[in-house]
Write an enzyme that holds these catalytic residues in place. Structure first.
Site, PDB file in Angstrom:
ATOM      1  N   LEU A 134       0.892  -1.161   0.000  1.00  0.00           N
ATOM      2  CA  LEU A 134       0.000   0.000   0.000  1.00  0.00           C
ATOM      3  C   LEU A 134       0.934   1.216   0.000  1.00  0.00           C
ATOM      4  CD1 LEU A 134      -2.565  -1.290   2.643  1.00  0.00           C
ATOM      5  CD2 LEU A 134      -2.732  -1.369   0.144  1.00  0.00           C
ATOM      6  N   PRO A 135       1.197   1.795  -1.169  1.00  0.00           N
ATOM      7  CA  PRO A 135       2.326   2.694  -1.376  1.00  0.00           C
ATOM      8  C   PRO A 135       2.185   4.090  -0.754  1.00  0.00           C
ATOM      9  CG  PRO A 135       1.029   2.526  -3.364  1.00  0.00           C
ATOM     10  CD  PRO A 135       0.443   1.552  -2.391  1.00  0.00           C
ATOM     11  N   CYS A 136       2.419   4.161   0.539  1.00  0.00           N
ATOM     12  CA  CYS A 136       2.338   5.442   1.246  1.00  0.00           C
ATOM     13  C   CYS A 136       3.458   6.395   0.819  1.00  0.00           C
ATOM     14  CB  CYS A 136       2.343   5.225   2.755  1.00  0.00           C
ATOM     15  SG  CYS A 136       3.687   4.198   3.361  1.00  0.00           S
ATOM     16  N   HIS A 137       4.505   5.872   0.187  1.00  0.00           N
ATOM     17  CA  HIS A 137       5.574   6.757  -0.288  1.00  0.00           C
ATOM     18  C   HIS A 137       5.079   7.694  -1.394  1.00  0.00           C
ATOM     19  CE1 HIS A 137       5.838   3.212  -2.946  1.00  0.00           C
ATOM     20  NE2 HIS A 137       6.239   4.063  -3.879  1.00  0.00           N
TER      21      HIS A 137
END
Length: 174
Positions: A134-137
């Site tokens: 889950l690409p929080c970056h």
């Protein structure tokens, strides 16, 4: 039974935690080695044994991670289970909808989640149990700067991931 496995990558040590047939945590920071520090996980898995074991699901992650880091894969296709408040889960699910190579601001993410609570969204993003998957970056400040990143080596890991994806961002002046 909970299973965990740690591996080395160019992002540093990654620890995976699996319950049943789903990943429940991906830890990029060695300082987060307390695998069930999350109160939702602690309540859900109270009394469960934690066993070090590399599973087939974890092998799939390793293969997908290698392809992602080479720019040959745009995301991860793995089963996962989210444990958190309904609000946090809504934010985390929205993270999964941010396309590879694109970024959104915390404010835009808050709108997508149906709230004006940018600070609450930022807190949920910081508590993401499955960074990379889950690409929080891909969430940056409204001015285009990186902002914070609680995984790995912080902003330097976030910068590396966004550069890998070819995403636009502005360098922060400290």
């Amino acid at each position: 039974m909970l299973y965990y496995y740690s591996l080395q990558s160019r992002l540093g040590t990654i620890t995976l935690v699996q319950a049943g047939e789903a990943l429940i945590r991906l830890i990029l920071s060695p300082q987060d080695a307390d695998l069930v520090k999350d109160p939702y996980l602690a309540r859900q898995f109270l009394g469960e044994e934690l066993e070090e074991r590399r599973t087939d699901l974890m092998d799939r992650f390793v293969i997908q991670l290698a392809a992602y880091l080479k720019g040959k894969q745009k995301g991860f296709d793995l089963p996962y289970q989210l444990y958190g408040s309904p609000f946090a889960r809504r934010v985390w699910e929205e993270l999964g909808r941010i396309p590879y190579g694109e970024t959104v601001s915390y404010g835009e993410l808050a709108k997508r989640c149906g709230t004006e609570g940018v600070q609450a969204v930022g807190t949920a993003v910081g508590n993401n149990p499955l960074p990379l998957i889950l690409p929080c970056h891909r969430v940056i400040r409204a001015d285009g700067a990186l902002g914070q990143y609680s995984a790995g080596e912080g902003p330097s890991t976030k910068r590396l991931l966004l550069q890998l994806e070819g995403a636009a961002f502005r360098e922060q002046v400290t």
